[in-house]
Motif scaffolding. Structure first.
Motif, mmCIF file in Angstrom:
data_model
loop_
_atom_site.group_PDB
_atom_site.id
_atom_site.type_symbol
_atom_site.label_atom_id
_atom_site.label_comp_id
_atom_site.label_asym_id
_atom_site.label_seq_id
_atom_site.Cartn_x
_atom_site.Cartn_y
_atom_site.Cartn_z
ATOM 1 N N PRO A 1 0.779 -1.222 0.055
ATOM 2 C CA PRO A 1 -0.100 -0.059 -0.036
ATOM 3 C C PRO A 1 0.952 1.149 -0.126
ATOM 4 C CG PRO A 1 -0.726 -1.370 1.671
ATOM 5 C CD PRO A 1 0.467 -2.095 1.174
ATOM 6 N N GLU A 2 2.015 1.035 0.627
ATOM 7 C CA GLU A 2 2.904 2.456 0.924
ATOM 8 C C GLU A 2 3.319 2.915 -0.618
ATOM 9 O OE1 GLU A 2 3.332 4.532 3.196
ATOM 10 O OE2 GLU A 2 5.279 5.332 2.470
ATOM 11 N N ILE A 3 3.876 1.714 -1.292
ATOM 12 C CA ILE A 3 4.273 1.796 -2.458
ATOM 13 C C ILE A 3 3.212 2.358 -3.752
ATOM 14 C CG2 ILE A 3 5.466 0.526 -4.682
ATOM 15 C CD1 ILE A 3 6.550 -1.346 -2.404
ATOM 16 N N VAL A 4 2.429 1.681 -3.525
ATOM 17 C CA VAL A 4 1.090 2.174 -4.534
ATOM 18 C C VAL A 4 0.949 3.667 -4.024
ATOM 19 C CG1 VAL A 4 -1.271 2.030 -4.947
ATOM 20 C CG2 VAL A 4 0.026 -0.036 -4.579
ATOM 21 N N ARG A 5 0.751 4.201 -2.816
ATOM 22 C CA ARG A 5 0.438 5.420 -2.477
ATOM 23 C C ARG A 5 1.542 6.388 -3.098
ATOM 24 N NH1 ARG A 5 1.885 9.392 0.682
ATOM 25 N NH2 ARG A 5 3.686 8.289 1.457
ATOM 26 N N VAL A 6 2.729 5.971 -2.977
ATOM 27 C CA VAL A 6 3.787 6.835 -3.740
ATOM 28 C C VAL A 6 3.602 6.849 -5.295
ATOM 29 C CG1 VAL A 6 6.297 7.301 -4.032
ATOM 30 C CG2 VAL A 6 5.472 6.468 -1.893
ATOM 31 N N PHE A 7 3.428 5.845 -5.758
ATOM 32 C CA PHE A 7 3.196 5.772 -7.268
ATOM 33 C C PHE A 7 2.138 6.804 -7.709
ATOM 34 C CE2 PHE A 7 5.898 2.756 -9.967
ATOM 35 C CZ PHE A 7 6.786 2.587 -8.705
ATOM 36 N N ASN A 8 0.926 6.299 -6.818
ATOM 37 C CA ASN A 8 -0.390 7.337 -7.311
ATOM 38 C C ASN A 8 -0.175 8.848 -7.047
ATOM 39 O OD1 ASN A 8 -2.374 5.595 -8.077
ATOM 40 N ND2 ASN A 8 -2.810 4.911 -5.839
ATOM 41 N N LYS A 9 0.711 9.014 -5.986
ATOM 42 C CA LYS A 9 1.073 10.500 -5.769
ATOM 43 C C LYS A 9 1.856 11.238 -6.910
ATOM 44 C CE LYS A 9 3.509 13.439 -2.567
ATOM 45 N NZ LYS A 9 4.644 13.392 -1.559
ATOM 46 N N TYR A 10 2.573 10.482 -7.753
ATOM 47 C CA TYR A 10 3.265 11.127 -8.783
ATOM 48 C C TYR A 10 2.786 10.796 -10.127
ATOM 49 C CZ TYR A 10 6.656 12.669 -5.230
ATOM 50 O OH TYR A 10 7.086 12.910 -4.118
ATOM 51 N N GLY A 11 1.677 9.996 -10.033
ATOM 52 C CA GLY A 11 1.098 9.552 -11.112
ATOM 53 C C GLY A 11 1.860 8.705 -12.185
ATOM 54 N N TRP A 12 2.778 7.783 -11.238
ATOM 55 C CA TRP A 12 3.313 6.764 -12.119
ATOM 56 C C TRP A 12 2.839 5.324 -12.263
ATOM 57 C CZ3 TRP A 12 7.764 7.618 -7.745
ATOM 58 C CH2 TRP A 12 8.447 8.891 -8.046
ATOM 59 N N PRO A 13 3.059 4.857 -13.348
ATOM 60 C CA PRO A 13 2.220 3.564 -13.746
ATOM 61 C C PRO A 13 2.191 2.435 -12.570
ATOM 62 C CG PRO A 13 4.360 3.422 -15.010
ATOM 63 C CD PRO A 13 4.130 4.788 -14.222
ATOM 64 N N LEU A 14 0.907 1.887 -12.405
ATOM 65 C CA LEU A 14 0.927 1.166 -11.285
ATOM 66 C C LEU A 14 0.787 -0.532 -11.894
ATOM 67 C CD1 LEU A 14 -2.166 2.982 -9.327
ATOM 68 C CD2 LEU A 14 0.371 2.267 -8.505
ATOM 69 N N ASP A 15 0.913 -0.470 -13.018
ATOM 70 C CA ASP A 15 0.928 -2.014 -13.535
ATOM 71 C C ASP A 15 2.249 -2.802 -13.722
ATOM 72 O OD1 ASP A 15 1.776 -0.358 -15.583
ATOM 73 O OD2 ASP A 15 0.447 -1.319 -17.180
ATOM 74 N N VAL A 16 3.358 -1.869 -13.120
ATOM 75 C CA VAL A 16 4.719 -2.806 -12.836
ATOM 76 C C VAL A 16 4.443 -3.997 -11.918
ATOM 77 C CG1 VAL A 16 5.794 -0.728 -13.818
ATOM 78 C CG2 VAL A 16 5.428 -1.162 -11.282
ATOM 79 N N ASN A 17 5.416 -4.719 -12.022
ATOM 80 C CA ASN A 17 5.779 -5.995 -11.039
ATOM 81 C C ASN A 17 6.112 -5.524 -9.939
ATOM 82 O OD1 ASN A 17 4.615 -8.027 -12.815
ATOM 83 N ND2 ASN A 17 6.348 -7.688 -14.113
ATOM 84 N N VAL A 18 5.701 -5.656 -8.645
ATOM 85 C CA VAL A 18 6.093 -5.184 -7.328
ATOM 86 C C VAL A 18 6.181 -6.374 -6.453
ATOM 87 C CG1 VAL A 18 6.070 -3.748 -5.370
ATOM 88 C CG2 VAL A 18 5.340 -2.988 -7.593
ATOM 89 N N ARG A 19 7.391 -6.609 -5.602
ATOM 90 C CA ARG A 19 7.490 -7.734 -4.837
ATOM 91 C C ARG A 19 7.774 -7.158 -3.328
ATOM 92 N NH1 ARG A 19 10.242 -13.802 -4.774
ATOM 93 N NH2 ARG A 19 9.248 -14.073 -2.772
#
Lengths: 195, 267, 271
Positions: B77-95
């Motif tokens: 959720p923390e990573i998604v929050r940062v990506f959302n904040k800057y409008g970066w793509p969310l469909d990358v693979n995150v582990r």
């Protein structure tokens, strides 16, 4: 091969009971004849099973000696105290031979005998000890005398006939006197030479 | 056993010789971006903004399915929050390995404290009597991460934030060996790999080894000037382009994230 | 014989002598040595050198119990339970069904440690209590009447203070006794000669209700296994050395020859 058995041994054995202990005296030259003359009536006339403790010769040699006179001893269990001392000596094909490491492991011999008797199906059994003289080579007189005392009493209590082979003129006096004392019967072929 | 990979000319044209750092001003300073096939090691200080840089580096995500972000400290959720904040793509693979590790350990600890407090129930005892081996709780994350990156295809983009997790749990020699393998893979597949590692408590020998394996070495620092913090990054190694060795002072803006402000050449 | 007289004699004896109920081990010869078996609820230390037959004795104790319908538990810390079961399969008295039906429950200490979160190398007071609680829990829940811990030495290596080892064994023994569970604690010792300790840490022997020592007597270069009951609270017993043989039918015992009960070395050096 002609082999003449001493029939009088069979006659004498017919008078004994299961809780007897028999000292069988033989000489140097007639040991196997006396052994066979004792074993055969036990196996054939009285239909007994049993354990043969071989301390004087390897069990294979004894089995083959019996086979040479046409006697099948496959239902007799042998405890061989000799062959473990010879490299490769225990590599044999007889399933009825059990090995104990050494003739000094007297308690192990007793326990192994008791174990075999627990697993056997025959109702009436004997234990044949061949021989006191062979055990005397390795064991101290007092210990051997003590052992024979235990040995005889153990089997007498369990109603297992004990037969102890002995060449008396070579047996330590302490052992011999004790043997004479504890055994209930004596088959004496120590001095007799048949033909 | 060397694998020969043929690169499509069309792909070559699309991906180009260099990839973006995700920070346009930094790309400019580095003469266009980071050459494809580069492994970058960033030595970081706490509070230097390096975590954000790692995510920002992921943001160009030329092919989202070929982009991987491995975080050992943050939760999803923390990573998604940062990506959302800057409008970066969310469909990358995150582990999120830290999260997985904590879940495993916590679950085990929770169960252990239940057994200790409440004792065993009959079904626990029956299961215990049937369990012949200790469940392997020491999952080999290092091998897993290595395999995961090695499985990425040509022109991949990957970031590990941070290597500290592995250095604390594994033999450093093994970790360095893994980085060496990943460097070779990145080079061969013209990928881009960024590895963050904290300088605090990092043995000099490991730092030296990592620096020598990396094609590019960055150092993130922070210092106080009066009542202000000044964050900076130093490019101290750039294979075959010494002109890129620079020190950049940057700040974090809500629009662009990491934004270099002043630049000093150091070589 | 006047049977009435004999009957009276027995009645008088029964009224004047009290004997505790026994856990009949079923091991050939051992019950005779113990004049009927181990007093119920005792904690017996079976101390022995390596290869002396401790594990076999412990396992046979459980199997004989299982054959009589008792629930038994075995905690193994020295070898994995898979290996233990594989080794014990060669004995005619063992039947895998006893494990499948839950009469014999084998627990790996490593698994138990892991479940209790005891992953560290040293146990503190809390850990020791957790361990006692889990063992007594198991005994209580499945109604275990025969327990073997193999070995208490390996287990106690993790407990650093002698006082804590004492507490552990004492508390465990007390709780197991309350639950009516007869316990054999297997202890590894390096020497079983006259001057040796019967336990590794020195405290186990003081706490145990009984001590059975197993070792080897060396006679002219051959090792003869022996078993000797050194102490057994609550029963008269033989204290003689007994020769033992591990047969497919289990452990078999016979009194060791008095003239051959001492190791050659010991008698030679008078140690």
């Amino acid at each position: 091969m002609m082999f003449e058995l001493d029939q009088r041994i069979a006659e004498q054995l017919s008078t004994i009971s299961l809780n007897s202990s028999v000292q069988v005296r033989c000489g140097n030259s007639n040991a196997f004849m006396v052994t066979a003359s004792t074993m055969l009536p036990l196996m054939q006339m009285f239909e007994m099973g049993g354990v043969y403790i071989s301390a004087s010769r390897g069990a294979v040699e004894i089995i083959q000696a019996f086979e040479s006179i046409g006697v099948d001893v496959s239902n007799i269990q042998f405890i061989d105290l000799v062959s473990s001392g010879i490299l490769g000596g225990t590599d044999v094909n007889y399933p009825n031979i059990h090995f104990v490491d050494s003739p000094i492991m007297l308690e192990s011999v007793l326990l192994r005998t008791l174990y075999i008797l627990r697993t056997t199906n025959t109702q009436r059994n004997f234990v044949f000890l061949d021989s006191v003289n062979a055990l005397a080579i390795y064991n101290e007189d007092r210990m051997l005398a003590e052992y024979l005392h235990t040995f005889i009493n153990t089997f007498r209590q369990r109603e297992v006939l004990s037969v102890i082979l002995n060449v008396p003129d070579q047996t330590p006096p302490l052992v011999l006197s004790n043997l004479d004392l504890y055994c209930t019967d004596l088959v004496d072929r120590g001095q007799v030479v048949i033909h | 056993m060397r694998k020969n990979i043929t690169f499509d000319q069309e792909d070559e044209d699309f991906f180009g010789q260099v990839g973006s750092f995700g920070v346009p001003k930094f790309d400019n300073e580095m003469h266009g971006g980071v050459p494809r096939g580069f492994t970058m090691v960033a030595f970081t200080e706490t509070g230097s903004g390096a975590e954000l840089f790692a995510k920002q580096f992921i943001s160009p995500a030329e092919e989202s399915e070929n982009t991987l972000y491995i975080s050992t400290n943050e939760a999803q959720p923390e990573i998604v929050r940062v990506f959302n904040k800057y409008g970066w793509p969310l469909d990358v693979n995150v582990r999120t390995i830290g999260e997985e590790y904590n879940a495993n350990v916590l679950e085990k600890e929770l169960l252990a404290s239940r057994y200790r407090l409440e004792g065993f129930r009959l079904e626990d005892i029956q299961r215990l009597a049937q369990t012949r081996f200790v469940e392997d709780s020491t999952q080999d994350y290092l091998t897993e991460v290595t395999n995961e990156i090695m499985a990425l295809g040509p022109y991949f983009r990957a970031g590990i934030d941070s290597l500290d997790f592995f250095l604390q749990r594994d033999d450093p020699g093994r970790v360095v060996a893994m980085i060496r393998m990943l460097q070779a893979h990145t080079q061969m597949y013209r990928g881009l790999l960024l590895i963050m590692v904290s300088v605090n408590g990092l043995p000099a020998s490991v730092r030296q080894e990592l620096s020598s394996i990396a094609d590019m070495v960055l150092t993130f620092g922070v210092r106080t000037i009066g009542s202000d913090f000044e964050t900076s990054m130093i490019v101290s190694k750039f294979r075959n382009a010494p002109e890129n060795l620079k020190m950049l002072v940057f700040r974090v803006t809500p629009e662009e994230g990491i934004t270099p402000e002043t630049v000093e050449r150091i070589a | 014989m006047n049977s009435g007289g004999l009957g009276e004699l027995i009645a008088v004896q029964a009224a004047s002598t009290y004997s505790r109920d026994r856990c009949v081990t079923g091991i050939h010869g051992l019950d005779e040595i113990l004049r009927g078996g181990i007093p119920y609820g005792s904690t017996v230390l079976a101390s022995g050198t390596c290869g002396s037959g401790k594990t076999t004795l412990g396992m046979e104790f459980l199997v004989r119990g299982a054959l009589a319908g008792e629930a038994c538990a075995h905690f193994t810390a020295t070898e994995p339970s898979v290996k233990l079961l594989e080794n014990i399969r060669q004995y005619a008295f063992f039947d895998m069904n006893m494990v499948d039906t839950g009469l014999i429950n084998v627990f790996d200490m490593d698994v138990l440690y892991s479940w209790l979160g005891l992953d560290k190398s040293t146990f503190d007071l809390d850990d020791v209590h957790a361990l006692i609680k889990s063992i007594t829990d198991i005994v209580n829940t499945i109604g275990v009447t025969r327990l073997v811990i193999d070995s208490v030495t390996t287990l106690c290596y993790k407990i650093k203070s002698e006082q804590l080892i004492r507490d552990f064994l004492f508390t465990l023994g007390k709780k197991l006794a309350t639950l009516g569970c007869t316990t054999i604690l297997i202890s590894e010792i390096t020497s079983a000669t006259e001057n040796a300790h019967w336990s590794s840490f020195g405290v186990e022997e003081a706490i145990a209700d009984g001590i059975v020592v197993m070792g080897d007597v060396e006679r002219m270069g051959h090792l003869l296994r022996f078993l000797q009951v050194v102490k057994m609270r609550g029963t008269a017993h033989s204290r003689a050395k007994h020769a033992i043989e591990l047969t497919p039918l289990g452990v078999m015992l016979t009194p060791m020859l008095k003239w051959g009960a001492q190791s050659d070395k010991a008698s030679r050096w008078g140690a």
